[in-house]
Write a protein that holds these residues in place. Structure first.
Motif, PDB file in Angstrom:
ATOM      1  N   GLY A 212      -0.135 -29.866  -1.983  1.00 48.21           N
ATOM      2  CA  GLY A 212      -0.013 -31.075  -1.178  1.00 48.21           C
ATOM      3  C   GLY A 212       0.461 -30.788   0.233  1.00 48.21           C
TER       4      GLY A 212
ATOM      5  N   SER B 275      -2.085 -29.098   2.373  1.00 46.96           N
ATOM      6  CA  SER B 275      -3.128 -29.982   2.910  1.00 46.96           C
ATOM      7  C   SER B 275      -2.582 -30.878   4.000  1.00 46.96           C
TER       8      SER B 275
ATOM      9  N   ASP C 222      -6.082 -29.456   6.661  1.00 49.04           N
ATOM     10  CA  ASP C 222      -7.074 -29.729   5.616  1.00 49.04           C
ATOM     11  C   ASP C 222      -8.475 -29.569   6.179  1.00 49.04           C
TER      12      ASP C 222
ATOM     13  N   THR D 161     -10.407 -33.852   7.558  1.00 47.81           N
ATOM     14  CA  THR D 161     -10.136 -34.810   8.637  1.00 47.81           C
ATOM     15  C   THR D 161     -10.519 -34.272  10.009  1.00 47.81           C
TER      16      THR D 161
ATOM     17  N   TRP E 259     -17.323 -32.018   0.546  1.00 43.29           N
ATOM     18  CA  TRP E 259     -16.792 -33.364   0.739  1.00 43.29           C
ATOM     19  C   TRP E 259     -17.842 -34.299   1.314  1.00 43.29           C
TER      20      TRP E 259
ATOM     21  N   LEU F 121     -16.163 -40.074   3.836  1.00 45.15           N
ATOM     22  CA  LEU F 121     -14.710 -40.092   3.931  1.00 45.15           C
ATOM     23  C   LEU F 121     -14.237 -40.398   5.339  1.00 45.15           C
TER      24      LEU F 121
ATOM     25  N   VAL G 122     -11.219 -41.551  -0.635  1.00 49.41           N
ATOM     26  CA  VAL G 122     -11.816 -40.615  -1.567  1.00 49.41           C
ATOM     27  C   VAL G 122     -11.814 -41.247  -2.953  1.00 49.41           C
TER      28      VAL G 122
ATOM     29  N   PHE H  47     -11.969 -37.615  -8.378  1.00 56.05           N
ATOM     30  CA  PHE H  47     -11.517 -36.269  -8.039  1.00 56.05           C
ATOM     31  C   PHE H  47     -10.098 -36.028  -8.538  1.00 56.05           C
ATOM     32  N   LYS H  48      -9.242 -37.053  -8.357  1.00 57.77           N
ATOM     33  CA  LYS H  48      -7.873 -36.913  -8.852  1.00 57.77           C
ATOM     34  C   LYS H  48      -7.902 -36.795 -10.372  1.00 57.77           C
TER      35      LYS H  48
ATOM     36  N   GLN I 230      -8.563 -33.305 -11.544  1.00 55.61           N
ATOM     37  CA  GLN I 230      -7.382 -32.451 -11.478  1.00 55.61           C
ATOM     38  C   GLN I 230      -6.468 -32.715 -12.678  1.00 55.61           C
TER      39      GLN I 230
ATOM     40  N   ILE J  22      -5.768 -38.055   4.291  1.00 56.44           N
ATOM     41  CA  ILE J  22      -6.148 -36.666   4.037  1.00 56.44           C
ATOM     42  C   ILE J  22      -6.720 -36.603   2.631  1.00 56.44           C
ATOM     43  N   PRO J  23      -8.027 -36.359   2.489  1.00 50.43           N
ATOM     44  CA  PRO J  23      -8.617 -36.407   1.142  1.00 50.43           C
ATOM     45  C   PRO J  23      -7.968 -35.442   0.162  1.00 50.43           C
ATOM     46  N   GLU J  24      -7.677 -34.214   0.611  1.00 50.83           N
ATOM     47  CA  GLU J  24      -7.112 -33.237  -0.331  1.00 50.83           C
ATOM     48  C   GLU J  24      -5.738 -33.676  -0.821  1.00 50.83           C
ATOM     49  N   LEU J  25      -5.032 -34.454  -0.029  1.00 51.46           N
ATOM     50  CA  LEU J  25      -3.740 -34.967  -0.468  1.00 51.46           C
ATOM     51  C   LEU J  25      -3.929 -36.176  -1.368  1.00 51.46           C
ATOM     52  N   ALA J  26      -4.938 -36.986  -1.066  1.00 49.48           N
ATOM     53  CA  ALA J  26      -5.162 -38.193  -1.859  1.00 49.48           C
ATOM     54  C   ALA J  26      -5.565 -37.860  -3.288  1.00 49.48           C
ATOM     55  N   ILE J  27      -6.216 -36.694  -3.504  1.00 47.67           N
ATOM     56  CA  ILE J  27      -6.605 -36.387  -4.870  1.00 47.67           C
ATOM     57  C   ILE J  27      -5.546 -35.553  -5.591  1.00 47.67           C
ATOM     58  N   ASN J  28      -4.459 -35.241  -4.925  1.00 45.00           N
ATOM     59  CA  ASN J  28      -3.378 -34.503  -5.568  1.00 45.00           C
ATOM     60  C   ASN J  28      -2.617 -35.466  -6.472  1.00 45.00           C
TER      61      ASN J  28
END
Lengths: 459, 193
Positions: free
Chosen positions: A125, A128, A132, A135, A424, A428, A433, A437-438, A441, B54-60
């Motif tokens: 986290g 990113s 990242d 963005t 991606w 976006l 998003v 995807f979450k 994980q 931030i997409p990578e943070l949103a999917i964390n």
């Protein structure tokens, strides 16, 4: 009465001077720009212009750096390179790594959950947050050197008189000379397009009509290219798209269309707009079959797919030009290709377009500027310099689905253009998003926890 | 004039941040340009929405908790100082820092402060104890819908059992240190300038 008589000679002189300068102006315009555009030849003026500009930019950057060092000013570092060196690893590997690094516990005894597992997510986290991949693709690329445009300068302080004078001169040239010239050309080009395609529309369908329509389209796009002072280098023209195929390219701005269409004839695809755009679209379709959709039809994916496949099956019709990213990206990467155009099953001709940002950034940040503002910015930059690569045609292979095919084409385009290949979605830029995807994980992590339980119950 | 030129960091501010966080000059300017690029409202502070973009943070799975850690108690905006103060926890401990004057205040990236940061990801109500509920909450965030309540409950019970030493059925900071101390250096991030 006397005073009137006195002013007359001056008025006359003024009128004569204006008349002469207009005539000279238009003759020059015609000879050096419009006639070559009609025939597709070039005097090489733009190449010379480009070389001169490059030398000036180098000098300007040098001066800024020297000036900054002398005055002990801080230089703003462009946010272009990655801040963190990341290696691609998987969730499972990383968490196992953490657990292993801890103590000498052997893996058989590995419990399902360790409190330290959160460190993985925590670190991912914060990494990113620091940097990242996504963005930064939606704002203009920042330059290492200055190109005498205030819009791309973050270090502008009064460094030296010479630099300021040069910048001022640049402003005068760009706004006083280049901009009016380009606007005139643009109006000429668009006007000719509308008028001539409407005239051709009256001809009966046949080879003559197609030939004329192609020539008219090419000519008008070439004028538009000169209206932007676009200096384009085409590579591998033997791979140019043929009838019955689909041409796909990465999308950076609406100018992409002009760049490709001035070198070959395509059938455009898009939504019908109102206003000037709508007028242009309606007249273009009279001369040759473009595919315009009403706003309501755009949502219906089957209808869209049907019209596209009907078009490609007719071999007399021109290749379709599509931008599968669906939105403008800042030309440092290629984002997810929407699979629609890859489901149709015809030959795909990939094209890679790479702009050189030193002369003017072509990226259209639609949340920052509207179309008119954007075009004005384009026309007041130094030039638009880009390279176009025509890649060899690709078809869908056995056992490959549309998504895999799309990714394969995307990878080829990214490789050729020197762009980063991202999975991606360009959507976006505006949207959030997807939760899936979450959930992926979470699923991966759960498997780690529960998987161990299953093994335990088995043993 | 680009608006960024006017919001360049002043030299004094950079020195203060350097002293407080230990980041180098170039790291601070780089992270400042990152901060401004996230700051869509251009008002010098970040809100929670800015982070969630931030997409990578949103999917964390722990994204929201991590974002929370940047915002001081009850506040909705974080300025650059606060941003850097939180990021400082992730700076690797350098050798020359180990022998620092013990009277000076503890650096933000000390082992103990790193552990405190991680502890606070669990301990939402800041009562210095991770209760069974708080542990369950974090577990649920990490596994989503893939594990049943009973299974998750037993995982939580087992974890507390292993770590709890004074029998109060919750994990205090000291107990957490014993469990997490060995792994904590994993969260260090090398900023490559």
């Amino acid at each position: 009465m006397d005073s009137l008589a006195n002013f007359n000679p001056f008025d006359n002189l003024l009128c004569i001077l204006l008349g002469i300068s207009f005539t000279v102006w238009f003759t020059l315009l015609l000879v050096f720009i419009i006639v070559p555009a009609i025939f597709g030849v070039s005097f090489g003026i733009r190449q010379l212009y480009m070389k001169t500009l490059l030398k000036i930019f180098e000098w300007a950057t040098h001066r800024i750096e020297r000036g900054a060092k002398d005055n002990n000013h801080l230089l703003y570092k462009p946010y272009s390179n990655a801040i963190i060196a990341k290696e691609p690893t998987s969730l499972e590997e990383e968490i196992k790594e953490i657990r292993r690094s801890g103590s000498n516990r052997d893996l058989d005894h590995a419990s399902e959950f360790e409190m330290s597992d959160i460190f993985y997510f925590c670190r991912q986290g914060v990494e990113s947050i620091m940097d990242d991949e996504v963005t930064k693709r939606f704002s203009a690329e920042e330059l290492e050197s200055w190109n005498l445009l205030t819009r791309s300068n973050y270090n502008f302080q009064h460094i030296s008189l010479r630099l300021t004078v040069l910048w001022g001169l640049g402003v005068v040239i760009r706004y006083g000379f280049l901009l009016p010239l380009r606007v005139t050309l643009a109006f000429t080009g668009v006007g000719l397009l509308v008028v001539l395609t409407s005239i051709i529309g009256f001809l009966p369908n046949g080879r003559m009509k197609n030939f004329l329509s192609e020539q008219v389209h090419l000519m008008c796009y070439r004028i538009c290219v000169r209206a932007l002072t676009a200096i384009i280098t085409y590579h591998d023209s033997e791979n140019k798209p043929k009838n019955g195929g689909i041409c796909v390219a990465n999308h950076t701005s609406p100018i992409d269309v002009i760049i490709l269409a001035s070198d070959g004839c395509y059938a455009m695809v898009g939504q019908i707009h109102g206003g000037l755009m709508g007028v242009i679209q309606k007249s273009m379709v009279k001369a040759c079959p473009h595919i315009w959709f009403e706003r309501s039809e755009v949502k219906d994916r089957h209808l869209v797919a049907k019209r596209l496949s009907d078009h490609v099956e007719d071999k007399t019709k021109l290749p379709i030009l599509i931008f599968p990213e669906g939105t403008c990206i800042n030309n440092t990467s290629v984002m997810m290709f929407k699979k629609g155009s890859f489901e149709i099953g015809s030959t795909v001709y990939p094209v890679a377009i790479k702009y050189d940002p030193r002369f003017g950034d072509a990226f259209w940040n639609s949340s920052q500027f509207g179309m008119v503002n954007y075009l004005l910015r384009m026309m007041s930059s130094w030039a638009i310099v880009c390279s176009v690569w025509y890649l060899p045609p690709m078809t869908r292979e056995e056992g490959e689905d549309a998504v895999q095919f799309a990714n394969r084409v995307k990878a080829a385009i990214a490789r050729q253009g020197g762009l980063v290949d991202l999975l991606w979605d360009g959507g976006l830029k505006r949207g959030k998003v997807k939760d899936t995807f979450k959930e992926e994980q979470q699923k991966l992590y759960s498997k780690m926890l529960v998987g161990t339980q299953e093994d335990r119950s088995r043993s | 004039m680009g608006s960024r030129a006017s919001t360049l960091l002043r030299e004094e501010e950079i020195e203060e941040i350097k002293k407080e966080t230990g980041f180098s000059h170039s790291q601070i300017t780089r992270l400042y340009s990152r901060f401004t690029s996230l700051d869509k409202g251009e008002n010098g502070t970040l809100s929670r929405e800015d982070f969630q973009r931030i997409p990578e943070l949103a999917i964390n799975p722990l994204g929201d908790r991590i974002i929370n850690a940047f915002f001081p108690e009850g506040e909705d905006q974080v300025n650059f100082r606060g941003f850097m103060r939180t990021l400082a926890h992730f700076r690797p401990i350098e050798d020359n820092e180990k022998n620092k004057d013990p009277i000076a205040s503890e650096p933000l990236n000390s082992r103990s402060n790193k552990l405190l940061f991680a502890f606070r990801l669990y301990d939402l109500d800041r009562d210095d104890k991770i209760s069974r509920d708080e542990l369950l909450q974090v577990l649920r965030m990490m596994v989503g819908v893939n594990i049943s309540d009973e299974q998750l409950g037993s995982i939580a019970d087992r974890t507390i059992q292993e770590a709890d030493q004074n029998g109060d059925n919750s994990i205090s900071f000291n107990e957490f240190i014993k469990v997490g101390n060995v792994y904590i250096l994993y969260i260090d991030i090398d900023i490559d300038i």
